[in-house]
Scaffold this motif. Structure first.
Motif, short mmCIF file in Angstrom:
data_model
loop_
_atom_site.label_atom_id
_atom_site.label_comp_id
_atom_site.label_asym_id
_atom_site.label_seq_id
_atom_site.Cartn_x
_atom_site.Cartn_y
_atom_site.Cartn_z
N LEU A 142 -2.86 11.58 -3.07
CA LEU A 142 -3.26 10.19 -2.89
C LEU A 142 -3.53 9.54 -4.24
CD1 LEU A 142 -5.80 10.58 0.07
CD2 LEU A 142 -3.44 9.76 0.19
N HIS A 143 -3.44 8.22 -4.27
CA HIS A 143 -3.93 7.45 -5.42
C HIS A 143 -5.44 7.71 -5.54
CE1 HIS A 143 -5.25 3.84 -7.58
NE2 HIS A 143 -4.00 3.67 -7.99
N VAL A 184 0.82 -1.21 0.00
CA VAL A 184 0.00 0.00 0.00
C VAL A 184 0.86 1.26 0.00
CG1 VAL A 184 -0.22 0.15 2.52
CG2 VAL A 184 -2.09 0.97 1.05
N GLU A 185 2.09 1.16 0.50
CA GLU A 185 2.96 2.33 0.53
C GLU A 185 3.28 2.84 -0.88
OE1 GLU A 185 3.47 -0.33 2.49
OE2 GLU A 185 3.92 0.35 4.53
N SER A 186 3.05 2.00 -1.89
CA SER A 186 3.40 2.41 -3.26
C SER A 186 2.31 3.25 -3.91
CB SER A 186 3.64 1.16 -4.13
OG SER A 186 2.40 0.47 -4.33
N LEU A 187 1.13 3.35 -3.29
CA LEU A 187 0.00 3.94 -4.02
C LEU A 187 0.06 5.47 -4.13
CD1 LEU A 187 -3.09 1.82 -2.89
CD2 LEU A 187 -1.57 1.51 -4.85
N ALA A 188 0.25 6.16 -3.02
CA ALA A 188 0.23 7.63 -3.07
C ALA A 188 1.51 8.14 -3.72
CB ALA A 188 0.10 8.19 -1.66
N LYS A 189 1.38 9.13 -4.61
CA LYS A 189 2.58 9.69 -5.25
C LYS A 189 3.45 10.40 -4.23
CE LYS A 189 1.19 10.46 -10.00
NZ LYS A 189 0.49 11.41 -10.85
N ASN A 190 2.81 11.09 -3.31
CA ASN A 190 3.54 11.77 -2.24
C ASN A 190 2.53 12.05 -1.12
OD1 ASN A 190 2.17 14.33 -2.79
ND2 ASN A 190 3.43 14.36 -4.65
N GLN A 191 2.98 12.77 -0.09
CA GLN A 191 2.11 12.97 1.07
C GLN A 191 0.87 13.79 0.75
OE1 GLN A 191 4.20 14.22 4.58
NE2 GLN A 191 4.49 12.05 5.01
N ASN A 192 0.94 14.56 -0.32
CA ASN A 192 -0.18 15.44 -0.66
C ASN A 192 -1.04 14.90 -1.79
OD1 ASN A 192 0.73 17.35 1.22
ND2 ASN A 192 2.28 18.02 -0.26
N PHE A 218 -11.82 6.56 -1.34
CA PHE A 218 -12.14 6.01 -0.01
C PHE A 218 -12.30 7.15 1.00
CE2 PHE A 218 -11.81 1.33 0.85
CZ PHE A 218 -11.89 0.91 -0.46
N HIS A 219 -11.45 8.13 0.88
CA HIS A 219 -11.53 9.29 1.78
C HIS A 219 -12.85 10.04 1.56
CE1 HIS A 219 -10.38 12.89 3.91
NE2 HIS A 219 -10.45 13.61 2.82
N GLU A 220 -13.17 10.32 0.31
CA GLU A 220 -14.34 11.15 0.01
C GLU A 220 -15.65 10.42 0.26
OE1 GLU A 220 -14.01 12.81 -3.94
OE2 GLU A 220 -11.95 13.47 -3.54
N LYS A 253 -16.95 2.77 -6.80
CA LYS A 253 -17.62 3.40 -7.95
C LYS A 253 -17.02 4.78 -8.22
CE LYS A 253 -22.19 1.40 -7.08
NZ LYS A 253 -23.50 1.74 -6.48
N LEU A 254 -16.79 5.53 -7.14
CA LEU A 254 -16.21 6.87 -7.29
C LEU A 254 -14.80 6.78 -7.86
CD1 LEU A 254 -16.43 9.93 -6.78
CD2 LEU A 254 -15.69 9.50 -4.42
N ALA A 255 -14.03 5.81 -7.38
CA ALA A 255 -12.66 5.64 -7.88
C ALA A 255 -12.66 5.31 -9.37
CB ALA A 255 -11.96 4.52 -7.10
N ALA A 256 -13.60 4.47 -9.78
CA ALA A 256 -13.67 4.10 -11.20
C ALA A 256 -13.93 5.36 -12.04
CB ALA A 256 -14.77 3.06 -11.42
N GLU A 257 -14.82 6.23 -11.56
CA GLU A 257 -15.09 7.49 -12.28
C GLU A 257 -13.85 8.36 -12.32
OE1 GLU A 257 -17.78 8.24 -13.98
OE2 GLU A 257 -18.48 6.23 -13.43
#
Ligand code: FES
Ligand code: FES
Length: 165
Positions: A88-89, A78-86, A95-97, A151-155
């Protein structure tokens, strides 16, 4: 002391060479040897999905594999997903929203299950999403918000592809 075995493995783009005992679980190798504690361990016998990582691009449960089995392979956590701290993937952002997590213990496993799923199926139906996450357990959310997040991620991921063309 047990015999040690040399392994060389690429994780999140970095190459690691270590000597490990034959019985060392891959999940423990990631967490304890390498400090990649984003991979969570719940049941430790292949049921809950919390420890899911990518193994040569496929989602696997790292608690039912040994570290020696990763020798010569390429993993992603999972550490590979976000490009940087600001940044997110898109899946993490969704998931956050969409409130796809509460305590977050299960979340790394859901995310790593869903990354290859959405790559293979960028426009999933709700039934396909529920099937895809059927091997991941969450004690908090009741799953509906996780489905909404996918669903939101797919969009989001579709609009990213369109805007980058
Ligand atoms: S900790 Fe691996 S499946 Fe539960
Ligand atoms: S958010 Fe708590 S277990 Fe899923």
């Amino acid at each position: 002391m047990s015999e040690l075995h040399p392994i060389k493995v690429i994780i999140n783009g970095n190459t690691y060479e270590r000597q490990v005992e034959a019985r060392l679980l891959l999940s423990d190798f990631l967490r304890h040897e390498l400090g990649l504690s984003g991979t969570h361990v719940g049941c430790e016998h292949g049921v809950c999905g919390a420890c899911t990582i990518l193994f040569d691009g496929a989602a696997v449960r790292s608690c039912i594999m040994f570290a020696v089995q990763a020798d010569g392979h390429e993993l992603a956590t999972v550490e590979s997903l976000a490009k940087n701290q600001n940044e997110l993937h898109p899946l993490q952002q969704a998931f956050h929203e969409a409130h796809g997590l509460q305590c977050g213990f299960c979340t790394p496993g859901f995310l790593m299950t869903l990354v290859p799923f959405l790559q293979e199926n960028p426009s999933p139906t709700e039934a396909e999403i529920r099937e895809a996450i059927s091997g991941n357990l969450c004690r908090c959310t009741g799953y509906q918000h996780i489905v909404d997040a996918v669903k939101l991620a797919a969009e989001k991921m579709k609009s990213t592809v369109v805007s980058s063309q």
